[in-house]
Write an enzyme that holds these catalytic residues in place. Structure first.
Site, PDB file in Angstrom:
ATOM      1  N   HIS A   1     -85.826  71.421 -26.625  1.00 57.33           N
ATOM      2  CA  HIS A   1     -86.053  70.506 -25.500  1.00 57.33           C
ATOM      3  C   HIS A   1     -86.502  71.270 -24.264  1.00 57.33           C
ATOM      4  O   HIS A   1     -87.457  70.887 -23.598  1.00 57.33           O
ATOM      5  CB  HIS A   1     -84.761  69.748 -25.162  1.00 57.33           C
ATOM      6  CG  HIS A   1     -84.430  68.688 -26.146  1.00 57.33           C
ATOM      7  ND1 HIS A   1     -84.025  67.435 -25.775  1.00 57.33           N
ATOM      8  CD2 HIS A   1     -84.450  68.697 -27.500  1.00 57.33           C
ATOM      9  CE1 HIS A   1     -83.800  66.705 -26.862  1.00 57.33           C
ATOM     10  NE2 HIS A   1     -84.046  67.457 -27.916  1.00 57.33           N
TER      11      HIS A   1
ATOM     12  N   ARG B   1     -66.239  43.297  -3.475  1.00 59.40           N
ATOM     13  CA  ARG B   1     -65.473  42.120  -3.915  1.00 59.40           C
ATOM     14  C   ARG B   1     -65.034  42.305  -5.373  1.00 59.40           C
ATOM     15  O   ARG B   1     -63.880  42.604  -5.646  1.00 59.40           O
ATOM     16  CB  ARG B   1     -66.312  40.855  -3.711  1.00 59.40           C
ATOM     17  CG  ARG B   1     -65.537  39.550  -3.779  1.00 59.40           C
ATOM     18  CD  ARG B   1     -65.178  39.087  -5.179  1.00 59.40           C
ATOM     19  NE  ARG B   1     -66.345  38.748  -5.988  1.00 59.40           N
ATOM     20  CZ  ARG B   1     -66.277  38.461  -7.281  1.00 59.40           C
ATOM     21  NH1 ARG B   1     -65.116  38.456  -7.917  1.00 59.40           N
ATOM     22  NH2 ARG B   1     -67.373  38.201  -7.967  1.00 59.40           N
ATOM     23  N   GLU B   2     -65.970  42.214  -6.291  1.00 57.71           N
ATOM     24  CA  GLU B   2     -65.622  42.425  -7.711  1.00 57.71           C
ATOM     25  C   GLU B   2     -65.050  43.838  -7.887  1.00 57.71           C
ATOM     26  O   GLU B   2     -64.065  44.036  -8.612  1.00 57.71           O
ATOM     27  CB  GLU B   2     -66.885  42.250  -8.576  1.00 57.71           C
ATOM     28  CG  GLU B   2     -66.703  42.560 -10.045  1.00 57.71           C
ATOM     29  CD  GLU B   2     -66.069  41.430 -10.848  1.00 57.71           C
ATOM     30  OE1 GLU B   2     -66.567  40.291 -10.803  1.00 57.71           O
ATOM     31  OE2 GLU B   2     -65.074  41.706 -11.546  1.00 57.71           O
TER      32      GLU B   2
ATOM     33  N   HIS C   1     -66.491  35.477  -0.685  1.00 56.13           N
ATOM     34  CA  HIS C   1     -66.087  34.765  -1.883  1.00 56.13           C
ATOM     35  C   HIS C   1     -64.998  33.785  -1.475  1.00 56.13           C
ATOM     36  O   HIS C   1     -64.165  34.105  -0.630  1.00 56.13           O
ATOM     37  CB  HIS C   1     -65.508  35.798  -2.865  1.00 56.13           C
ATOM     38  CG  HIS C   1     -65.690  35.463  -4.294  1.00 56.13           C
ATOM     39  ND1 HIS C   1     -64.698  35.652  -5.221  1.00 56.13           N
ATOM     40  CD2 HIS C   1     -66.754  34.960  -4.968  1.00 56.13           C
ATOM     41  CE1 HIS C   1     -65.155  35.298  -6.408  1.00 56.13           C
ATOM     42  NE2 HIS C   1     -66.392  34.880  -6.290  1.00 56.13           N
TER      43      HIS C   1
ATOM     44  N   ARG D   1     -73.518  29.352  -2.897  1.00 59.28           N
ATOM     45  CA  ARG D   1     -73.618  29.534  -4.347  1.00 59.28           C
ATOM     46  C   ARG D   1     -72.404  28.861  -4.997  1.00 59.28           C
ATOM     47  O   ARG D   1     -71.285  29.049  -4.529  1.00 59.28           O
ATOM     48  CB  ARG D   1     -73.599  31.031  -4.676  1.00 59.28           C
ATOM     49  CG  ARG D   1     -73.595  31.325  -6.189  1.00 59.28           C
ATOM     50  CD  ARG D   1     -73.304  32.787  -6.475  1.00 59.28           C
ATOM     51  NE  ARG D   1     -71.922  33.121  -6.156  1.00 59.28           N
ATOM     52  CZ  ARG D   1     -71.463  34.369  -5.990  1.00 59.28           C
ATOM     53  NH1 ARG D   1     -72.273  35.391  -6.100  1.00 59.28           N
ATOM     54  NH2 ARG D   1     -70.190  34.578  -5.689  1.00 59.28           N
TER      55      ARG D   1
HETATM   56  C1  HCA Z   1     -63.439  36.329 -11.608  1.00 54.56           C
HETATM   57  C2  HCA Z   1     -64.516  35.575 -10.943  1.00 54.56           C
HETATM   58  C3  HCA Z   1     -65.898  36.055 -11.130  1.00 54.56           C
HETATM   59  C4  HCA Z   1     -66.655  35.120 -10.238  1.00 54.56           C
HETATM   60  C5  HCA Z   1     -68.099  35.278 -10.127  1.00 54.56           C
HETATM   61  C6  HCA Z   1     -68.662  34.380  -9.075  1.00 54.56           C
HETATM   62  C7  HCA Z   1     -66.317  35.959 -12.604  1.00 54.56           C
HETATM   63  O1  HCA Z   1     -62.919  37.249 -10.985  1.00 54.56           O
HETATM   64  O2  HCA Z   1     -63.098  35.964 -12.712  1.00 54.56           O
HETATM   65  O3  HCA Z   1     -67.930  33.844  -8.241  1.00 54.56           O
HETATM   66  O4  HCA Z   1     -69.897  34.190  -9.072  1.00 54.56           O
HETATM   67  O5  HCA Z   1     -66.549  36.981 -13.240  1.00 54.56           O
HETATM   68  O6  HCA Z   1     -66.385  34.836 -13.110  1.00 54.56           O
HETATM   69  O7  HCA Z   1     -66.049  37.407 -10.727  1.00 54.56           O
HETATM   70 CU    CU Z   2     -66.648  38.812 -12.189  1.00 61.43          CU
END
Ligand code: HCA
Ligand code: CU
Length: 389
Positions: A299, A14-15, A74, A136
């Site tokens: 080393h 995702r991220e 998400h 969450r």
């Molecule tokens: C973003 C969203 C997020 C969200 C994290 C989450 C962030 O892309 O800006 O939903 O818990 O960094 O705030 O990744």
């Molecule tokens: Cu993020």
């Protein structure tokens, strides 16, 4: 307070896909998720189903795999996103919505109350559809938003059924030991929840803009955060987030939390590196090519006797080996170690020195001698010695 039962949320899918130019095909997502599950990752945040049909169907496929890991999606705080995530059959849903006055007024043209109304009705809707769903809520850019807004929204979210509140350091702004510390933030939020009789799990999502993501995540953990977000190679927006291998290493080696299978990490990192087109820097902690390679003669001499003189992490944890670099910095200990590796156990002193001389001269030209070259160096050295020019 010491760390309790820590869960790892991996957000590579995702991220990680918010890294410019990075997209993992469905079958690659499957291969990555398989490895994450084998490692024992607790929550795999697998995508945002509303983004494309392909992401929707991949999240659905992964949800049906019967992993030990919980598959997460998400979603923005809108009904359609939540419906799509629910259709995928996920066990975890992350809903995010900002609460900073600047963003609400400037971008969303909303006041805090109507934002909270939208957040709570989204959470209630998700929980009604699937009461077993872990929900969450993340106030985006938590740590730079007004604390009062965050608390009001987070309390309302928990009262509407959210199980987890995530503190997002969306811009990598926090610095341990200052008045912007995650330790202080998590402590304060937990206290404020407790005084209202609420006890949600606290997650942390730390970006790495200052290179402090891991330090901040550990700071949050020390204050009682129990879910930590990470990704393979730390990939994500800009400088990314916490690196998974580094996080698991600290938990394993330093906090003695040994339930994750670290030996699968090299395969996972190679896979993600290959398909994200992001090479692993040689000096990257744990997974870099040089992470367990000793160079200078002083080393290698000490490390040959006992590696712990110059290592605080055992490469065998990851199924990796330590190496002694053969170059201009090498000494006799490196040569002896390397010769042993290629089956020459008790070399004559003279041979060792001749080979060392050759290695140093190659090293001075800016090149490392590979182990596979060594037997040829030995042979040519002997050849010259015999005067067979
Ligand atoms: C973003 C969203 C997020 C969200 C994290 C989450 C962030 O892309 O800006 O939903 O818990 O960094 O705030 O990744
Ligand atoms: Cu993020």
């Amino acid at each position: 307070m010491g760390p309790v039962d820590i869960k790892i949320l991996d957000s590579t899918l995702r991220e990680g896909e918010q890294t410019p130019g990075v997209y993992f095909d469905s079958h690659i997502k499957l291969a990555i998720a398989n490895l994450l599950d084998e490692i024992g990752i607790d929550i795999i945040e697998s995508g945002h189903p509303a983004v494309t049909d392909e992401i929707f169907s991949t999240v659905k496929m992964l949800s049906g795999k019967g992993y030990n890991a919980t598959i997460g999606a998400h979603a923005r705080s809108v009904k359609r996103d939540i419906e799509l995530a629910l259709e995928c059959g996920v066990g975890f849903l992350g809903i995010f919505y900002c609460v900073s006055d600047e963003r609400l007024n400037g971008v969303f043209k909303k006041d805090l109350n109507s934002a909270i109304e939208q957040i709570t009705s989204s959470i209630k809707f998700a929980k009604e559809q699937n009461p077993g769903l872990l929900v969450r809520y993340t106030p985006e850019d938590t740590v730079r938003s007004s604390y009062d807004n965050v608390l009001t929204a987070a309390v309302a979210a928990v009262e509407s059924g959210a199980d987890i509140i995530s503190i997002a350091d969306t811009t990598g702004y926090m610095v341990p030991g200052t008045d912007r510390s995650m330790y202080e933030y998590v402590s304060r939020l937990k206290n404020d929840f407790n005084s209202r009789g609420l006890n949600p799990q606290i997650a942390v999502h730390c970006h790495n803009d200052r290179g402090l993501a891991l330090a901040n995540a550990l700071d949050a953990m020390r204050a009682g955060a129990s879910i930590i977000d990470a990704s393979v190679l730390g990939i994500g927006e800009r400088a990314g987030i916490v690196d998974l291998a580094q996080l698991l290493t600290v938990l394993n080696v330093d906090y003695k939390m040994e339930r994750w299978n670290l030996a699968k990490l090299p395969e996972l990192y190679e896979l993600v590196s290959l398909h994200s087109n992001i090479p692993i820097p040689v000096n990257y902690p744990i997974m870099g090519g040089h992470a367990f390679t000793h160079c200078a003669g002083v080393h290698t001499h000490a490390a040959a006797a006992n590696p712990m003189h110059y290592e605080s992490i055992n490469p065998e944890l990851y199924g990796r080996e330590r190496h002694f670099s053969l170059d201009h910095m090498s000494g006799v200990a490196s040569v002896r170690y390397a010769l042993k590796k290629i089956g020459i156990d008790h070399p004559e002193k003279e041979l060792e020195l001749d080979v060392l001389k050759q290695i140093k001269s190659i090293g001075q030209r800016g090149r490392i001698v590979e182990l596979s070259e060594l037997s040829h160096i030995v042979e040519t050295t002997k050849h010259y010695k015999r005067g067979l020019k």
